[in-house]
Design an enzyme around this catalytic site. Sequence first.
Site, mmCIF file in Angstrom:
data_model
loop_
_atom_site.group_PDB
_atom_site.id
_atom_site.type_symbol
_atom_site.label_atom_id
_atom_site.label_comp_id
_atom_site.label_asym_id
_atom_site.label_seq_id
_atom_site.Cartn_x
_atom_site.Cartn_y
_atom_site.Cartn_z
ATOM 1 N N ASP A 153 0.866 -1.169 0.000
ATOM 2 C CA ASP A 153 0.000 0.000 0.000
ATOM 3 C C ASP A 153 0.910 1.229 0.000
ATOM 4 O O ASP A 153 1.998 1.191 0.578
ATOM 5 C CB ASP A 153 -0.865 0.046 1.260
ATOM 6 C CG ASP A 153 -1.559 -1.279 1.542
ATOM 7 O OD1 ASP A 153 -1.988 -1.930 0.570
ATOM 8 O OD2 ASP A 153 -1.659 -1.652 2.732
ATOM 9 N N ASP A 186 -1.715 -2.730 -4.489
ATOM 10 C CA ASP A 186 -2.619 -3.133 -3.410
ATOM 11 C C ASP A 186 -3.389 -1.890 -2.971
ATOM 12 O O ASP A 186 -3.982 -1.214 -3.810
ATOM 13 C CB ASP A 186 -1.830 -3.815 -2.285
ATOM 14 C CG ASP A 186 -2.761 -4.562 -1.336
ATOM 15 O OD1 ASP A 186 -3.806 -5.061 -1.781
ATOM 16 O OD2 ASP A 186 -2.459 -4.626 -0.128
ATOM 17 N N ASP A 210 -4.279 1.783 3.654
ATOM 18 C CA ASP A 210 -4.963 0.704 4.369
ATOM 19 C C ASP A 210 -4.754 0.844 5.874
ATOM 20 O O ASP A 210 -3.658 1.202 6.335
ATOM 21 C CB ASP A 210 -4.460 -0.667 3.908
ATOM 22 C CG ASP A 210 -5.075 -1.101 2.569
ATOM 23 O OD1 ASP A 210 -5.830 -0.307 1.978
ATOM 24 O OD2 ASP A 210 -4.778 -2.226 2.128
ATOM 25 N N ARG A 237 -13.658 0.232 -2.346
ATOM 26 C CA ARG A 237 -13.052 0.433 -1.024
ATOM 27 C C ARG A 237 -12.799 1.916 -0.720
ATOM 28 O O ARG A 237 -11.661 2.317 -0.484
ATOM 29 C CB ARG A 237 -11.744 -0.352 -0.879
ATOM 30 C CG ARG A 237 -11.923 -1.848 -1.074
ATOM 31 C CD ARG A 237 -10.641 -2.597 -0.755
ATOM 32 N NE ARG A 237 -10.817 -4.038 -0.938
ATOM 33 C CZ ARG A 237 -9.862 -4.945 -0.765
ATOM 34 N NH1 ARG A 237 -8.645 -4.560 -0.389
ATOM 35 N NH2 ARG A 237 -10.101 -6.223 -0.921
HETATM 36 CA CA CA Z 1 -3.015 -3.717 1.884
#
Ligand code: CA
Length: 452
Positions: A229, A268, A272, A320
């Site tokens: 991330d 990714d 996060d 997301r």
């Molecule tokens: Ca992640």
Amino acid sequence: MSASPHRRSPSRRRLAVLGAALLTAVGLGSVPLVVSAQAAAADLGHAVLPAADGWAASGSGTTGGKAADAAHVFTVSTRAELARALKAGPADAPRIIQVRGVVDANTDDAGKALTCADYASGTGYSLTAYLKAYDPASWGRSKLPSGSQESARAAAQARQAARVVLSVPSRTTIVGVPGTGATITGGSLQVKGADNVVIRNLTFGDTRDCFPQWDPIDGSSGNWNSAYDAVTLRGSTHVWADHNTFGDGPHYDRSNPSYFGREYQVHDGALDITNASDLVTVEYNRFTNHDKTMLIGSSDSDHGLRVTLHHNVFQGVVQRAPLARVGRIHLYDNYYETAELNGYAHSYSINSRAGAQVVAQNNYWALSSDRKASQLLSGDGTGAVAGGGNLVNGQPTDLVAAYNAVNSKKIRTTVDWTPTLTAGLQPAAGLPAALARTAGAGVLTASGTFAR
Ligand code: CA
Ligand code: CA
């Protein structure tokens, strides 16, 4: 709309007392304290999260590296300098790291660019051999890759990780120097087991895994998964992410090839928040050109996860924004555009699952003609989304009612908490115009006011 305020400008004396207490706490009480000359100024690096500004304002609040002494105020413009500043001892010293210009994480200590081939060199990894070894036609779909090519892939990935993953310790502020195009490209700031971290005015781009792993049992058709991330919070508390810009450019997902019938996904998350991270405020950021934008909670048994998102822009993101599990999550005054951008086509905006207690209040969606109001939420039937004041193309809209009307796994409408840390809460109508001017990296001046 007002700028992100800097209400606290404590006197030098108070700072000195604070600094001395910290030095005493780390056993260095006899060392003379030098307070940076910048300490009294309301510059970006010394600014702290304002009172009541989201979950990160809880308890002791979030001050990052504000109390840094002169020896722990760094200006960096290379990966090597950034890594040195993050590691400069003592480990728990408050530090302010000012990023000037572009820091490319995929570089060696001499500043030479490192390629995927450089990381793979000597490990025996080759994508061709990997694809041959784990082709579902011969390997099957019932077990994870193992053996020499998977070991080689992991070794090559570890070599890249050693360059691009940059660990951020407690009591750190990382801030882009205004006017320098401050950017971290290819990097992954990892805030792990840390408390009190501020990340401001930075552009994050092109964070990309050279060595995605094939997982044949992820989903119904398998998936290629990547490790990094742009910013990842794991087991961390009191984190303030403010006025940053996140995106995949210049390597958009549409250029990803497909193997075994699945996208070879090299990205990714953007930001996060997982593994019991807690008390996080994410504000005035711009999320663009990305798929799996923000995961809150890595599994249904994660915990903590009290997160506030406000005045962020989501533009050209697939999903997301966020995906929320478990926690008490407040989303207010965020602006979403669903129009496809650079091949990033909207799937949903907010996913509330695993009992998440989401309050979505005064957010604005610019809904493109290819999308419906019923497609803005997602869930597994156990998450809640409360709150009102949301607008879709200027019209008051009950997002949950729209979603529940066409889905069998209903989103719940009551939550077990009431938000109180709501600095700057405003009606949604003014967001499109205001956030075009005030969100993202590069809009703050050195004194924390808006440049445009
Ligand atoms: Ca992640
Ligand atoms: Ca540079």
